[in-house]
Design a protein around this motif. Structure first.
Motif, PDB file in Angstrom:
ATOM      1  N   PHE A 138      -9.015   9.507 -13.373  1.00 51.40           N
ATOM      2  CA  PHE A 138     -10.451   9.781 -13.236  1.00 51.40           C
ATOM      3  C   PHE A 138     -11.053   9.873 -14.637  1.00 51.40           C
ATOM      4  N   LEU A 142     -13.817   4.967 -14.568  1.00 51.37           N
ATOM      5  CA  LEU A 142     -14.462   5.367 -13.313  1.00 51.37           C
ATOM      6  C   LEU A 142     -15.945   5.655 -13.512  1.00 51.37           C
ATOM      7  N   LEU A 146     -16.972   1.422 -13.392  1.00 53.29           N
ATOM      8  CA  LEU A 146     -16.642   1.051 -12.015  1.00 53.29           C
ATOM      9  C   LEU A 146     -17.864   0.529 -11.280  1.00 53.29           C
ATOM     10  N   VAL A 162      -9.171  -3.114  -7.271  1.00 52.78           N
ATOM     11  CA  VAL A 162      -8.669  -1.742  -7.215  1.00 52.78           C
ATOM     12  C   VAL A 162      -7.371  -1.673  -6.427  1.00 52.78           C
ATOM     13  N   CYS A 166      -3.893  -0.367  -8.013  1.00 53.57           N
ATOM     14  CA  CYS A 166      -3.298   0.840  -7.439  1.00 53.57           C
ATOM     15  C   CYS A 166      -1.939   0.542  -6.796  1.00 53.57           C
ATOM     16  N   ILE A 293     -16.743  14.346  -9.149  1.00 55.41           N
ATOM     17  CA  ILE A 293     -16.398  13.544  -7.983  1.00 55.41           C
ATOM     18  C   ILE A 293     -17.107  14.079  -6.742  1.00 55.41           C
ATOM     19  N   PHE A 432     -10.626  -2.992 -15.859  1.00 52.46           N
ATOM     20  CA  PHE A 432     -10.405  -1.888 -14.920  1.00 52.46           C
ATOM     21  C   PHE A 432      -9.004  -1.299 -15.011  1.00 52.46           C
ATOM     22  N   SER A 435      -7.737   2.276 -16.081  1.00 48.20           N
ATOM     23  CA  SER A 435      -8.008   3.478 -15.288  1.00 48.20           C
ATOM     24  C   SER A 435      -6.828   3.824 -14.380  1.00 48.20           C
ATOM     25  N   THR A 467      -5.971   9.895  -6.096  1.00 51.26           N
ATOM     26  CA  THR A 467      -6.955   8.994  -6.696  1.00 51.26           C
ATOM     27  C   THR A 467      -7.105   7.695  -5.922  1.00 51.26           C
ATOM     28  N   LEU A 470     -10.440   5.988  -5.002  1.00 48.99           N
ATOM     29  CA  LEU A 470     -11.198   4.983  -5.746  1.00 48.99           C
ATOM     30  C   LEU A 470     -11.571   3.801  -4.849  1.00 48.99           C
ATOM     31  N   SER A 473     -14.565   4.692  -3.152  1.00 45.17           N
ATOM     32  CA  SER A 473     -15.692   4.740  -4.087  1.00 45.17           C
ATOM     33  C   SER A 473     -16.308   3.364  -4.262  1.00 45.17           C
ATOM     34  N   SER A 515     -18.332  13.632 -16.885  1.00 47.85           N
ATOM     35  CA  SER A 515     -17.623  12.457 -17.411  1.00 47.85           C
ATOM     36  C   SER A 515     -17.347  12.605 -18.903  1.00 47.85           C
TER      37      SER A 515
END
Length: 1090
Positions: A138, A142, A146, A162, A166, A293, A432, A435, A467, A470, A473, A515
C-alpha cells in the motif's frame, strides 16, 4: 629368528606378450577373441591378427603383402604393419575413404562470533513481516499511479495487470515460504534463501541485484513522498520556478532532487539511530495507510447517494487545466453586462473585449462542465471499461463529446491536460509491479525476527491476501471516477487535487496526508532492509571487495552498508522521475522472484534428503508457473531493461565464479549438477563417440620426487595447451607403499598436483593411487580412471631419462610395461621427449613449424594433434608440415598429390613433403651400434645375475625397508615387498643350487669371452638400420622445427628385446630438441565428412 629355504624353481621360459610382470590381462589378439566393447573399431581375422574395421585396410591383401612388412627401412614397425599400415598403402585407397560409424558453516561461525555484542532478535510476525509488507504494497503506486493506470488501460486490462502481478507475488511467496521453513534463516532473507539453495554464484548475483532494487525502491518511495509534498501538500515550498509556461517540468525535477536529498538524509539518520525507531514509527505509518484505505472505500459508498463535487471543464472534447481560470465559460455576467471570462483572455491573449481571437478551436467549440466524480451508481464504468493509450504530449479527450477539430494555437497548449509520457500495456506493467514487491520487506529483516521460519510465510501470505483488495480498487475507481480524470496523472483537471483523494471521505486531505506518511514509511523500510541484505552478502565473503560492508556497530546496525545504500539511493533521487525509476525496480525484483521460484522447484524435484520444509502447501508446478510468470513479466514490461538486468546478474555471477571464495553450502545447483552428470554419463554409456566427436581425453601420468613435488610440471603445461579447457583431463600419479601407512602422503601429493594444475591452468581431475609396485599402480590408473563413458582414451607419459646410465632396469621396464598396457587397453599414447624444453603458457612462437612425420597410419592422431595445439596461443602462429616416407616401389609424386587431397578433405592446412628413402646397404656404423647395444645388454644381464649381487640381496632388502621412500612412475621393485628381516639371516642351500652356483663362478671368464665374440642378431641390425636412416632424414629436415611429431614403434612381442627397444627409440629421436612420440589407440580419430 626367521628361517627360510631357497629352493630351485622351474623356469618355463615364458617371455611372450602375455607374461608381463605385475599386470594381469588378456591380449585378445593372440587368442583370436573379440575385444569386449570394442567391436566397432577392431576385428580379428581368426589368426590372432587384429585389423581396424576401416575401409583403408584390406585383410585379403595383408597376406599377399606380408613380405613388404619386412622392408629394411620400416623394420621398426614390421610387427604392427598388419594393423598400422604404411602411409603409401593408405593413400592409395583414398578414393574408398568412408567414415567409421561409432556405434551454511561460515555464516554460523560469524554469527556466533558476533553473538556476544549483538542484540537478540525479538520481532514477531506482526511488526517484523506483516506491517512492512503492507506498507510497501500500500505504497506510492497505489496512491499516485493506480488511478492513472486504470484510466489509461481501462478496467479490464488494469484488472489483468493487477491480477498478473499479484499472482506472481503469491506464487513466489509460496515458494519463499517453503524455503524459509526448511531450516534457520539468518540475516539476509531472500539472499540467504537463494544462495543456500542455488549456490554462492546465483545467490551473490541475485542478492546484489535485489539489493540494488531495494535501494532504488527507497529512492522511488522518497520521490513519491516529495511529489505528494510539493504538488498536493505545500506547493508554495517550491524552490525552482519555471520562467515560462513550458518550463515547469525541469523546475519540478530540480525541486524533487533537492527535497529528495534532504528527505533521504533524514531517513538515513533515523535508520542509523536504530531499527527500533523505525518500528515505532511503523504503527503510526500503518494507521495512516488503513485510514486512507477506509477513507477511499467510504467515499466510494457515499458517491452512490451524494457524489463529491469536482466539476471538470471541457473545451469541445478536450480537457482543460482547471486552476488557470475561475469560471468554466467564455463569458461571465458582471451586473447587467456580459464580459469575456478569464478563460477567453487566456486563449485569445487580448485585453480588448471586442478584440479578435486567433485560436480557431476555441472559437468554434463550446465550453462545457461535467462532473469529475459521477459516483458508483452513474454507470461510468461502461466508458472506462477499455483502454485509451496516449502518445507523449497528446491532449486528453472525452470521446462522446462533440468537437470541431480546428487547429488551435500552439502557445495555448499549456491550457490543456496532456500526457507527459507515451503509454502502453507493457509500460504500465513495469510501473505498477513495484507496488507488488512488498512481499520481501519482511524477509529482508529476517535477522531481526524471533522466529523467521514461522513469521516469514505467515506474515507474507497474510499481507498478500489482505492487499488483494487492490483488484476491487481497480473496479471501484473505474466505476466512480470520470475517465479523463483517471487519465490525469497529477490532478490538473480537479484543481491540483490528488485524483484518488477526490473520491475519499470526508476530505481529500485524508488521502494526501495518509499517502505521504505511507510512502515515507515504505522508504524507511527499504532503507532498513537494504543495508542488512548487503551486510549478509559481505559477511559470506563471496565477493572480496564487499568485505568492508560486513562490519557493524556494537548493536549490530550495518553502518558502512547504510552509507553505501544512501549513496546509491541518492543516484535514484537524481533521476527525479517516479515513472523512470519504477521499471528498473521491476527488473531487479522480478529476477529475484524468478530465482526464488527456481530454488524451490529445483529442491523439490531433486528430492534432496535435506529438503524437509515445514510449510507443506507448495508444489514444483506452482514454482515453475511462478518462474514463468516472472520471466514473462520481465520482457512484457521492458525487454531491454530485462536484458540489461540479466547482463548485470551474469557479470556478477562470473565474477563470483572467478574471483569469489569457494563455498560449499549444499546448494541445489550442486545437486542438479550431480543429476545432470549422472544422466549424461548414462547417455555416454550408449556407445563410443563418433569419429567427429573424438578428442583426446587425457590421462597424464606425473612423476613426483621425494618431497612430493611435481618433477616435470611442463607435462601439465603441454596438457593444458593441447586441451585448452575442453574435454576430460585426469592427472594421475603413483605412490609406492601401503595405503594405510601413506594416506597422509597421498593427500599431500593430491593437493600438490591440484595446486600445480591450477598454476598451469589445467581443468580436470586428480587421482593418486598407492600400490606396492609403481607399474601395478599405473596399471590400476589406466584401467580404472574415469567413470562410465567419461573415460580417458589417451595416456600422456614422460620419457625415462637416464635409463642408459643406470644399471637398474626398473625405469625402462616400467616405461615399456606402460606402453604395453595402453596397447592392450586400446588407448592412444603420447610421450613428450625433452619435455623440459617445451614452451610455457606465457611464451609465444611467432614463427616456426610443427613437423609431422607420418610413417605408418595410426588412426589420424598425427594430423589431429597439431591442429589442436594450434588452437592455443603458444602454437597459433606455427605452420604445419607433414612428411611421409616413400619406398623404392612407391610413386612419390602420386603420394604427394594423394596426401594433399587427403589434407584438403580433412580441412587441415599444411605443407606436404614426401621423403624418398632408397634401399641402401647396412652401414658399418649401424652394425657397430647394434653390436654395442647387444654387448651392453648382455653385460648388464650377467652383472645382475652375479653371485656378489645375490649375496648382497638380503642386506639390500633390509636397507630398502629401513627408510621411507617414494616410488616414481619410472622406478619399481623387481621383487615383491616382504616383511623386514632380522639382523642375521640363515639360508639353507639345496644341492642343485650349490652346484649351479659353482658353475656360475667357474663360467665367469667363459661368459666374458662370449661377450667379446658376440655377433649381433640380424633382426636387431635391420631395426637399428631403420632407426638410423629415419633419424638422419628427420634431423636433416626438422632440426629447426618447434615440435616434431613421430610415430612411436610398438615394443617387441618378445620381452627379451625390451632393452634394445629403448635403444632404438633413443637412436630414432637423437638430435631433436622437442619430440612427441605418438601411438594410436586402434581407431580412426579424424574424418573428411562433416
Amino acid at each position: 629368528m626367521p628361517h627360510f629355504t631357497v629352493v630351485p624353481v622351474e623356469d618355463n621360459g615364458q617371455s611372450n606378450y602375455d607374461s608381463l610382470e605385475g599386470i594381469n590381462w588378456v591380449d585378445y589378439r593372440d587368442t583370436g577373441q573379440g575385444y569386449p566393447g570394442h567391436g566397432d573399431t577392431v576385428s580379428s581375422d581368426g589368426h590372432g591378427n587384429h585389423k581396424e574395421d576401416s575401409p583403408f585396410l584390406s585383410s585379403n591383401e595383408s597376406a599377399a603383402k606380408r613380405d613388404d612388412f619386412y622392408d629394411k627401412n620400416l623394420a621398426l614397425f614390421e610387427e604392427e604393419l598388419d594393423i598400422r599400415p604404411k602411409v603409401s598403402s593408405l593413400l592409395s585407397k583414398l578414393v574408398n575413404y568412408t567414415n567409421i560409424t561409432q556405434g551454511a558453516k561460515e555464516h554460523e561461525e560469524a554469527e556466533s562470533a558476533d553473538a556476544s555484542r549483538r542484540k537478540s532478535p525479538n520481532m514477531g510476525t506482526l511488526m517484523g513481516v506483516y506491517l512492512p509488507c503492507l506498507q510497501n504494497i500500500f505504497g506510492v503506486i497505489l496512491f499516485l499511479r493506480l488511478t492513472w493506470i486504470v484510466g489509461t488501460a481501462g478496467v479490464v486490462q488494469s484488472f489483468l495487470i493487477v491480477l498478473m502481478c499479484c499472482s506472481c507475488t503469491m506464487l513466489t511467496a509460496i515458494s519463499m515460504s517453503a524455503i524459509a521453513t526448511n531450516g534457520v534463516v539468518p540475516a539476509g532473507g531472500a539472499y540467504f534463501m537463494i544462495s543456500r539453495s542455488l549456490g554462492p554464484e546465483f545467490g551473490g548475483a541475485v542478492g546484489l541485484c535485489f539489493y540494488l532494487g531495494t535501494t532504488f525502491a527507497a529512492a522511488m518511495y522518497i520521490l513519491g513522498a516529495v511529489e505528494i509534498f510539493l504538488k498536493y501538500l505545500v506547493p508554495q515550498a517550491e524552490i525552482f520556478h519555471s520562467t515560462d509556461e513550458h518550463g515547469g517540468d525541469s523546475a519540478m525535477l530540480n525541486n524533487m532532487r533537492v527535497y529528495g536529498s534532504i528527505c533521504l538524509s533524514l531517513m538515513a539518520l533515523v535508520v542509523f539511530v536504530g531499527v527500533k525507531y523505525v518500528n515505532k514509527f511503523a504503527s503510526f505509518f500503518l494507521a495512516c495507510v488503513i485510514i486512507s484505505i477506509v477513507s477511499i472505500y467510504a467515499g466510494a459508498v457515499k458517491s452512490i447517494f451524494h457524489p463529491p463535487e469536482f466539476p471538470i471543464c471541457m473545451l469541445g472534447n478536450r480537457t482543460l487545466v482547471r486552476d488557470l481560470f475561475d469560471v468554466c465559460g467564455k463569458t461571465v455576467v458582471n451586473g447587467n453586462t456580459t464580459e469575456h471570462s478569464r478563460l477567453w483572455y487566456n486563449f485569445c491573449n487580448s485585453a480588448n473585449s471586442s478584440g479578435h481571437c486567433d485560436d480557431e478551436y476555441f472559437i468554434e467549440n463550446n465550453v462545457t462542465e461535467i462532473p469529475g466524480i459521477p459516483g458508483l451508481a452513474s454507470g461510468i464504468i461502461k466508458e472506462n471499461m477499455w483502454g485509451n493509450y496516449f502518445e507523449k504530449g497528446q491532449i486528453l479527450e472525452k470521446a462522446n463529446l462533440p468537437s470541431d477539430n480546428r487547429h488551435g494555437l500552439m502557445e495555448n497548449f499549456y491550457m490543456y491536460v496532456s500526457a507527459d509520457i507515451a503509454t502502453s500495456f507493457t509500460v504500465l506493467v513495469g510501473i505498477f509491479f513495484p507496488s507488488a514487491t512488498g512481499i520481501m520487506a519482511g524477509s529482508n529483516r529476517s535477522g531481526d525476527l524471533r522466529d523467521a521460519q514461522k513469521s516469514i510465510p505467515v506474515g507474507t501470505i497474510l499481507a498478500i491476501t489482505t492487499t488483494s483488495g487492490l483488484v476491487f480498487s481497480v473496479v471501484l475507481f473505474g466505476a466512480c471516477i470520470e475517465g479523463v480524470v483517471l487519465r490525469d496523472k497529477y490532478g490538473d483537471t480537479v484543481k491540483k487535487n490528488l485524483v484518488v483523494g477526490t473520491l475519499s471521505w470526508p476530505s481529500p486531505l485524508v488521502i494526501v496526508i495518509g499517502s505521504f506518511f505511507s510512502t515515507v514509511g515504505a522508504g524507511l523500510q527499504s532503507l532498513t532492509g537494504a543495508p542488512r541484505l548487503l551486510q549478509a552478502i559481505a559477511k559470506d565473503n563471496i565477493i572480496p571487495f564487499l568485505r568492508v560492508f560486513g562490519h557493524s556497530k556494537a548493536n549490530g546496525e550495518p553502518t558502512w552498508a547504510l552509507l553505501l545504500t544512501t549513496g546509491i539511493a541518492g543516484l535514484g533521487i537524481f533521476i527525479a522521475s517516479l515513472d523512470m525509476v519504477a521499471p528498473i525496480l521491476s527488473m531487479f525484483f522480478l529476477m529475484c522472484y524468478l530465482f526464488v521460484n527456481l530454488a524451490c522447484a529445483v529442491q523439490t524435484l531433486l528430492r534432496t534428503p535435506n529438503w524437509r520444509p515445514r510449510f507443506k502447501y507448495y508444489h514444483w508446478t506452482l514454482s515453475f508457473l511462478g518462474m514463468s510468470m516472472c520471466l514473462a513479466l520481465m520482457f512484457i514490461s521492458s525487454w531491454y531493461y530485462a536484458i540489461v538486468a540479466m547482463g548485470i546478474a551474469g557479470m556478477i555471477y562470473k565474477y563470483i565464479e572467478y574471483q569469489g571464495a569457494e563455498k560449499e553450502w549444499g546448494d541445489g545447483i550442486r545437486g542438479l549438477s550431480l543429476s545432470a552428470a549422472r544422466y549424461s554419463l548414462l547417455r555416454l554409456e550408449a556407445g563410443p563417440p563418433h569419429t567427429k566427436n573424438w578428442r583426446p581425453q587425457l590421462l597424464v601420468l606425473l612423476k613426483l620426487d621425494e618431497d612430493l613435488h611435481v618433477k616435470y610440471p611442463r607435462m601439465l603445461t603441454f596438457a593444458s595447451q593441447l586441451k585448452a579447457g575442453k574435454g576430460l583431463t585426469i592427472v594421475g600419479s603413483v605412490i609406492q607403499g601401503n595405503f594405510l601407512d601413506t594416506y597422509g602422503e597421498t593427500q599431500a601429493a593430491e593437493q600438490t598436483i591440484k595446486n600445480m594444475m591450477e598454476i598451469e591452468r589445467v581443468k580436470g581431475f586428480c587421482q593418486v593411487v598407492v600400490a606396492s609396485k609403481v607399474r601395478e599402480g599405473i596399471g590400476h590408473l589406466i584401467q580404472s580412471c574415469g567413470l562410465g563413458g567419461m573415460k580417458h582414451n589417451t595416456v600422456v607419459m614422460g620419457w625415462p631419462y637416464g635409463w642408459r646410465q643406470s644399471e637398474d632396469p626398473r625405469a625402462w621396464k616400467t616405461f615399456i610395461n606402460t606402453v604395453r598396457c595402453t596397447t592392450a587397453a586400446h588407448l592412444a599414447l603420447m610421450v613428450p621427449k625433452n619435455v623440459s624444453f617445451y614452451p610455457s603458457n606465457h611464451e609465444r612462437f611467432t614463427d616456426g613449424h610443427i613437423d609431422v612425420w607420418w610413417i605408418v597410419h595410426d588412426g589420424g592422431m598425427l594430423m589431429l594433434l597439431p591442429f589442436l595445439l594450434k588452437q592455443h596461443k603458444v602454437w597459433r602462429k606455427c605452420k604445419m608440415r607433414i612428411f611421409t616416407v616413400a619406398q623404392m616401389d612407391d610413386n612419390s609424386i602420386q603420394m604427394k598429390k594423394d596426401l594433399a587431397t587427403f589434407l584438403y578433405q580433412l580441412r587441415i592446412e599444411a605443407e606436404v613433403e614426401v621423403v624418398e628413402m632408397h634401399d641402401s646397404d647396412i652401414s658399418a656404423y649401424t652394425y657397430e651400434r647394434t653390436l654395442m647395444m647387444e654387448q651392453r645388454s648382455q653385460m648388464l644381464r650377467q652383472m645382475r645375475l652375479s653371485t656378489a649381487e645375490r649375496e648382497r640381496e638380503p642386506q639390500l632388502v633390509k636397507d630398502r625397508h629401513s627408510m621411507i621412500r617414494m616410488g616414481s612412475l619410472y622406478s619399481d621393485e623387481e621383487e615383491d615387498v616382504c616383511e623386514p628381516v632380522a639382523e642375521k639371516i640363515q639360508m639353507t642351500w639345496t644341492k642343485e643350487k650349490y652346484h649351479a652356483d659353482r658353475r656360475n663362478r667357474t663360467n665367469a671368464p667363459e661368459n666374458f669371452r662370449e661377450l667379446i665374440s658376440l655377433k649381433p642378431d640380424q633382426s636387431n641390425v635391420r631395426r637399428m638400420h631403420t632407426a638410423v636412416k629415419l633419424n638422419e632424414v628427420i634431423v636433416n629436415r626438422s632440426h629447426e622445427a618447434r615440435l616434431v611429431l613421430l610415430n612411436m614403434p610398438g615394443p617387441p612381442r618378445n620381452a627379451e628385446g625390451d632393452e634394445n627397444y629403448m635403444e632404438f627409440l633413443e637412436v630414432l629421436t637423437e638430435g631433436l630438441e622437442r619430440v612427441l612420440l605418438v601411438r594410436g589407440g586402434g581407431r580412426e580419430v579424424i574424418t573428411i565428412y562433416s
